[in-house]
Design a protein around this motif. Sequence first.
Motif, PDB file in Angstrom:
ATOM      1  N   ALA A 373       0.832  -1.210   0.000  1.00  0.00           N
ATOM      2  CA  ALA A 373       0.000   0.000   0.000  1.00  0.00           C
ATOM      3  C   ALA A 373       0.865   1.258   0.000  1.00  0.00           C
ATOM      4  O   ALA A 373       0.557   2.240  -0.701  1.00  0.00           O
ATOM      5  CB  ALA A 373      -0.924  -0.005   1.215  1.00  0.00           C
ATOM      6  N   ALA A 374       1.953   1.244   0.766  1.00  0.00           N
ATOM      7  CA  ALA A 374       2.846   2.410   0.802  1.00  0.00           C
ATOM      8  C   ALA A 374       3.506   2.628  -0.555  1.00  0.00           C
ATOM      9  O   ALA A 374       3.628   3.770  -1.032  1.00  0.00           O
ATOM     10  CB  ALA A 374       3.907   2.207   1.882  1.00  0.00           C
ATOM     11  N   LEU A 375       3.927   1.540  -1.206  1.00  0.00           N
ATOM     12  CA  LEU A 375       4.547   1.657  -2.527  1.00  0.00           C
ATOM     13  C   LEU A 375       3.543   2.172  -3.558  1.00  0.00           C
ATOM     14  O   LEU A 375       3.873   3.012  -4.406  1.00  0.00           O
ATOM     15  CB  LEU A 375       5.096   0.294  -2.958  1.00  0.00           C
ATOM     16  N   ALA A 376       2.319   1.675  -3.495  1.00  0.00           N
ATOM     17  CA  ALA A 376       1.283   2.130  -4.428  1.00  0.00           C
ATOM     18  C   ALA A 376       0.966   3.608  -4.205  1.00  0.00           C
ATOM     19  O   ALA A 376       0.745   4.361  -5.165  1.00  0.00           O
ATOM     20  CB  ALA A 376       0.024   1.284  -4.264  1.00  0.00           C
ATOM     21  N   ALA A 377       0.933   4.031  -2.949  1.00  0.00           N
ATOM     22  CA  ALA A 377       0.706   5.458  -2.664  1.00  0.00           C
ATOM     23  C   ALA A 377       1.808   6.308  -3.274  1.00  0.00           C
ATOM     24  O   ALA A 377       1.554   7.410  -3.792  1.00  0.00           O
ATOM     25  CB  ALA A 377       0.621   5.674  -1.157  1.00  0.00           C
ATOM     26  N   GLY A 378       3.048   5.801  -3.218  1.00  0.00           N
ATOM     27  CA  GLY A 378       4.157   6.509  -3.865  1.00  0.00           C
ATOM     28  C   GLY A 378       3.955   6.618  -5.363  1.00  0.00           C
ATOM     29  O   GLY A 378       4.291   7.642  -5.987  1.00  0.00           O
ATOM     30  N   ALA A 379       3.383   5.576  -5.976  1.00  0.00           N
ATOM     31  CA  ALA A 379       3.094   5.613  -7.415  1.00  0.00           C
ATOM     32  C   ALA A 379       2.016   6.641  -7.739  1.00  0.00           C
ATOM     33  O   ALA A 379       2.061   7.295  -8.787  1.00  0.00           O
ATOM     34  CB  ALA A 379       2.671   4.225  -7.899  1.00  0.00           C
ATOM     35  N   VAL A 380       1.040   6.802  -6.837  1.00  0.00           N
ATOM     36  CA  VAL A 380      -0.003   7.822  -7.038  1.00  0.00           C
ATOM     37  C   VAL A 380       0.623   9.210  -7.032  1.00  0.00           C
ATOM     38  O   VAL A 380       0.314  10.055  -7.895  1.00  0.00           O
ATOM     39  CB  VAL A 380      -1.088   7.717  -5.952  1.00  0.00           C
ATOM     40  N   VAL A 381       1.505   9.472  -6.076  1.00  0.00           N
ATOM     41  CA  VAL A 381       2.164  10.776  -5.987  1.00  0.00           C
ATOM     42  C   VAL A 381       3.004  11.038  -7.237  1.00  0.00           C
ATOM     43  O   VAL A 381       2.979  12.139  -7.811  1.00  0.00           O
ATOM     44  CB  VAL A 381       3.051  10.845  -4.724  1.00  0.00           C
ATOM     45  N   THR A 382       3.735  10.012  -7.684  1.00  0.00           N
ATOM     46  CA  THR A 382       4.569  10.161  -8.880  1.00  0.00           C
ATOM     47  C   THR A 382       3.715  10.474 -10.109  1.00  0.00           C
ATOM     48  O   THR A 382       4.063  11.322 -10.937  1.00  0.00           O
ATOM     49  CB  THR A 382       5.370   8.870  -9.124  1.00  0.00           C
ATOM     50  N   THR A 383       2.577   9.795 -10.224  1.00  0.00           N
ATOM     51  CA  THR A 383       1.675  10.030 -11.352  1.00  0.00           C
ATOM     52  C   THR A 383       1.098  11.441 -11.291  1.00  0.00           C
ATOM     53  O   THR A 383       0.924  12.108 -12.325  1.00  0.00           O
ATOM     54  CB  THR A 383       0.538   8.992 -11.352  1.00  0.00           C
ATOM     55  N   ALA A 384       0.792  11.921 -10.090  1.00  0.00           N
ATOM     56  CA  ALA A 384       0.279  13.283  -9.940  1.00  0.00           C
ATOM     57  C   ALA A 384       1.318  14.306 -10.398  1.00  0.00           C
ATOM     58  O   ALA A 384       0.984  15.301 -11.060  1.00  0.00           O
ATOM     59  CB  ALA A 384      -0.104  13.534  -8.484  1.00  0.00           C
ATOM     60  N   LEU A 385       2.585  14.075 -10.059  1.00  0.00           N
ATOM     61  CA  LEU A 385       3.647  14.974 -10.508  1.00  0.00           C
ATOM     62  C   LEU A 385       3.769  14.961 -12.030  1.00  0.00           C
ATOM     63  O   LEU A 385       3.944  16.009 -12.667  1.00  0.00           O
ATOM     64  CB  LEU A 385       4.981  14.562  -9.879  1.00  0.00           C
ATOM     65  N   ALA A 386       3.653  13.749 -12.614  1.00  0.00           N
ATOM     66  CA  ALA A 386       3.731  13.635 -14.074  1.00  0.00           C
ATOM     67  C   ALA A 386       2.570  14.370 -14.738  1.00  0.00           C
ATOM     68  O   ALA A 386       2.748  15.045 -15.760  1.00  0.00           O
ATOM     69  CB  ALA A 386       3.732  12.165 -14.483  1.00  0.00           C
ATOM     70  N   PHE A 387       1.374  14.252 -14.164  1.00  0.00           N
ATOM     71  CA  PHE A 387       0.204  14.914 -14.721  1.00  0.00           C
ATOM     72  C   PHE A 387       0.344  16.436 -14.646  1.00  0.00           C
ATOM     73  O   PHE A 387       0.014  17.160 -15.586  1.00  0.00           O
ATOM     74  CB  PHE A 387      -1.048  14.456 -13.977  1.00  0.00           C
ATOM     75  N   ARG A 388       0.849  16.917 -13.523  1.00  0.00           N
ATOM     76  CA  ARG A 388       1.039  18.363 -13.356  1.00  0.00           C
ATOM     77  C   ARG A 388       2.050  18.891 -14.367  1.00  0.00           C
ATOM     78  O   ARG A 388       1.835  19.937 -14.995  1.00  0.00           O
ATOM     79  CB  ARG A 388       1.519  18.655 -11.931  1.00  0.00           C
ATOM     80  N   LEU A 389       3.148  18.157 -14.559  1.00  0.00           N
ATOM     81  CA  LEU A 389       4.160  18.571 -15.522  1.00  0.00           C
ATOM     82  C   LEU A 389       3.617  18.495 -16.944  1.00  0.00           C
ATOM     83  O   LEU A 389       3.891  19.363 -17.784  1.00  0.00           O
ATOM     84  CB  LEU A 389       5.399  17.680 -15.387  1.00  0.00           C
ATOM     85  N   HIS A 390       2.814  17.462 -17.217  1.00  0.00           N
ATOM     86  CA  HIS A 390       2.201  17.301 -18.538  1.00  0.00           C
ATOM     87  C   HIS A 390       1.303  18.494 -18.879  1.00  0.00           C
ATOM     88  O   HIS A 390       1.392  19.064 -19.964  1.00  0.00           O
ATOM     89  CB  HIS A 390       1.391  16.001 -18.559  1.00  0.00           C
ATOM     90  N   ARG A 391       0.461  18.878 -17.945  1.00  0.00           N
ATOM     91  CA  ARG A 391      -0.451  20.001 -18.185  1.00  0.00           C
ATOM     92  C   ARG A 391       0.318  21.306 -18.348  1.00  0.00           C
ATOM     93  O   ARG A 391       0.007  22.116 -19.224  1.00  0.00           O
ATOM     94  CB  ARG A 391      -1.440  20.123 -17.031  1.00  0.00           C
ATOM     95  N   ALA A 392       1.325  21.515 -17.508  1.00  0.00           N
ATOM     96  CA  ALA A 392       2.089  22.755 -17.582  1.00  0.00           C
ATOM     97  C   ALA A 392       2.846  22.858 -18.896  1.00  0.00           C
ATOM     98  O   ALA A 392       2.883  23.920 -19.537  1.00  0.00           O
ATOM     99  CB  ALA A 392       3.072  22.832 -16.411  1.00  0.00           C
ATOM    100  N   THR A 393       3.438  21.748 -19.335  1.00  0.00           N
ATOM    101  CA  THR A 393       4.221  21.747 -20.570  1.00  0.00           C
ATOM    102  C   THR A 393       3.349  22.028 -21.776  1.00  0.00           C
ATOM    103  O   THR A 393       3.652  22.893 -22.601  1.00  0.00           O
ATOM    104  CB  THR A 393       4.936  20.398 -20.748  1.00  0.00           C
TER     105      THR A 393
END
Length: 434
Positions: A373-393
Amino acid sequence: MPAQSDRPRLPIAVYVLGLSVFALGTSEFMLSGILQPLARDLDVSIPQAGLLVSAFAIGMVIGAPVLAAATLRLPRRTTLIALLAVFGLGQVAGALAPSYGVLFASRIVSALACAGFWAVGAAVAVSLVPVTARARAMAVMVGGLSIANIAGVPAGALLGQHAGWRAAFWAVAGLAAIGLIGVIALVPRTAVPTGEDRPQLRRELTIYKDKQVWLALTATALNGAAVFALFSYLSPLLTDTAGLAESWVPTVLALFGVGALTGTFIGGRIADAHLFGTLFGGIAASTVVLAVLALTAHSPVAAVALSLMLGVTAFTTAPALNARMFNVANAAPTLAGATTTAAFNIGNTLGPWLGGLAIGAGWGYPSVAWTGAALAAGAVVTTALAFRLHRATHHSRLIASSATATATATPAAEATATAQLAKTAEATGTGRHH
């Protein structure tokens, strides 16, 4: 008719590649069902026999990028044929292995060939379909792994129990031969690109300067680690914590495989249109399932039901994770496939190791679910960062394009530019699709 144009039929070559992946996946995971007879026959301990699993995973991590780079300028169909032939010979060597050392070496060779085939095969599958069908094509290949868990691994265990563990290796060698015939007959020939289109390792390596590539790699590795932190210790969790009889273990493993195939189908259907939505939904759902399993692991009903659900949620994201990597590393499709393969197997190695540390600390088998569960939560955070960078770019690109278009434009031209920007937004994924 419009529906057919929106969802073109996948070429049969993609399904041939999926069949080959079924053979590769069966070889990778079948040792979990034949570990005990293999250890007895070769006179080694269970932990030593278990190193054969680690050897395969490490071979996949190393082999994917190395072989992708080494075969970059070779015709892809030729490369697939060669790698599948080597993989089949590795299975024959394993079936005939007179000692643990020979079997260990055969596993490394098989893993290297498997990694190379997956990386190149993924690039071929993606190249045979339009951009809007990439996730569907990858779902077919990932589906080969799912079916391997449903049918291949239990069948290997059954063969190991009734005909000896070597029979399982012979069976996989036969599957590899069928896949080889299919690749030779049905995968189209591709000419080696020349001129400016000629693959160059230095140019392809530039994808690793992109933050999005590293975010995609990290999310893939964390998602895989979350699943395998639990899956590697699912058997003792079911028997020692949930109180199920050992005879239930194959059934629950098969249910996990059914869930994985279901999730792969769902992800393949929706990821092309809703890539980030699929990633967020699937990974977040896996986080919840793992946390609930940690809390209810002593209930047999909950343990069985949540194992099935984890298969669904975890594998719903698999086509999206693959497609995402190809999208952000579009200029280097072979290395994109290799990077995804390496990332998945880094997770497959990291998850069991962290789960083992939790068990070794005396926290009990439910702790592997908390670890996942902790590892999956880390994947959620990483995906959120990718989405934010995607939208900004992409937002900044659209603003820049708009400013250039309107600097000297007439009102009519401005209207045309606005319409064009709308089309660009949809094509690049900045609209509703993501």
